[in-house]
Scaffold this active site. Structure first.
Site, PDB file in Angstrom:
ATOM      1  CD  GLU A  42       5.678  -0.441  -6.939  1.00 26.81           C
ATOM      2  OE1 GLU A  42       6.552   0.299  -7.431  1.00 26.81           O
ATOM      3  OE2 GLU A  42       4.493  -0.106  -6.831  1.00 26.81           O
ATOM      4  CB  THR A  85       4.295   5.493  -1.881  1.00 25.30           C
ATOM      5  OG1 THR A  85       3.648   5.848  -3.107  1.00 25.30           O
ATOM      6  CG2 THR A  85       3.674   4.219  -1.355  1.00 25.30           C
TER       7      THR A  85
HETATM    8  N1  HSE Z   1      -1.213   0.100  -1.737  1.00 28.29           N
HETATM    9  C1  HSE Z   1      -0.176   1.081  -1.841  1.00 28.29           C
HETATM   10  C2  HSE Z   1      -0.430   2.161  -0.805  1.00 28.29           C
HETATM   11  C3  HSE Z   1      -0.205   1.663  -3.235  1.00 28.29           C
HETATM   12  O1  HSE Z   1      -1.577   2.584  -0.688  1.00 28.29           O
HETATM   13  O2  HSE Z   1       0.492   2.552  -0.102  1.00 28.29           O
HETATM   14  C4  HSE Z   1       0.789   2.756  -3.472  1.00 28.29           C
HETATM   15  O3  HSE Z   1       0.610   3.231  -4.803  1.00 28.29           O
END
Ligand code: HSE
Length: 298
Positions: A128, A181
């Site tokens: 991630e 993201t």
């Molecule tokens: N918690 C993360 C965000 C998840 O909202 O950036 C990304 O899928």
């Protein structure tokens, strides 16, 4: 011999739980084939329709996650991973997380499970970090453990599996717009007001109480986010109309899935969840935005 691993799509944040709450869907999900190789190093093959995936392990989310795992257990074992991806990258339902989770889970399995699944979260998080610049766990933890998962703390990592109410079903709409993201994190405000914090932690606690009590009404009214949604929803064309359509069609609640552009909504039956998904899709069609919908048990 290779083994096949299924890694589910996941919804992160779940409205009020930015970076700390996520859940897995029964479908869709990714499949990988993974096998041990005689030579050291990680080889990656892609047999899915999404050709943009980098094949060099150091640039691939699953490659990075797997390498972090191998380093931690001090293993020089080589692996070959073949991706049969079904979750579109950039959809907001944990595509990169599914790849990372599947790779570490599969390697751990082939090595005789030296670590419990919960301990694999930290390695999948490295994928991630590569994908989005932030090592959040709210997709990889539910992808690895299933159901709803709370990340009670990041330092130290404290992962808490939560109960999943029997009848909970989810509708997802993925409008075909690109929203990374990394970019959706950059727009977030770094400061929040105490007033908003009070509303947010009330809703987060309400969500969790709703899960434990199987209280769908409590769960539904806790699906509110006063901190992230106001900023991010602007990046999703038709967001307010889609949410309104979902609620009109009977959804318990609706919000942004992860960092978007997908939206999720909850219902208590698959029939209702289908109606909700179709209602959201109608809004997309009226705005001439192509979309995919998914309906699944949680
Ligand atoms: N918690 C993360 C965000 C998840 O909202 O950036 C990304 O899928």
């Amino acid at each position: 011999k290779s083994i096949k691993i299924f890694a589910p799509a996941t919804v992160a944040n779940v409205a009020a739980g930015f970076d700390i709450l996520g859940f897995a869907l029964e479908k869709p999900g990714d499949e990988i084939l993974i096998r041990k190789t005689d030579k050291t190093g990680i080889q990656i093959k892609n047999e899915s329709a999404f050709t943009s995936m980098p094949l060099q392990p150091e640039n691939n989310t699953a490659g990075v996650a797997l390498q972090a795992y191998l380093d931690a257990i001090e293993s020089k074992q080589g692996f070959e991973i073949t991706f049969i991806k079904k979750v579109k990258p950039g959809s907001g339902i944990g595509s990169s997380a599914a790849s990372s989770a599947a790779a570490v889970f599969g390697a751990n399995e082939l090595l005789g499970n030296p670590l419990p699944a919960k301990d694999l979260v930290a390695f999948a998080m490295e994928g991630e970090r590569l994908a989005s610049g932030s090592a959040h766990a709210d997709n990889v933890a539910p992808a690895l453990l299933g159901g709803f998962v709370l990340i009670r703390s990041y330092h130290p990592l404290d992962i808490i599996p939560l109960p999943t109410p029997e009848r909970l079903c989810c509708s997802i709409i993925h409008p075909q717009i690109e929203l990374k993201t990394e970019d959706a994190r950059k727009v977030l405000k770094k400061q929040i007001t105490l007033q908003n914090a009070v509303v947010q932690w009330g809703n987060t606690a309400g969500l969790i109480a709703g899960l434990f009590r199987e209280d769908y009404a409590l769960f539904g009214r806790s699906l509110q986010d006063v901190i992230i949604e106001p900023t991010r929803s602007i990046l999703i064309p038709g967001y307010d109309q889609m949410k309104e359509a979902a609620l009109q069609a009977g959804a318990l609640g609706c919000n942004i899935s992860g960092s978007g552009p997908s939206l999720f909504a909850f219902s208590t039956s698959l029939e209702e969840a289908s109606r909700v998904a179709e209602a959201m899709q109608q809004v997309c069609s009226s705005l001439q935005i192509d979309s995919d919908i998914y309906v699944s048990r949680v």
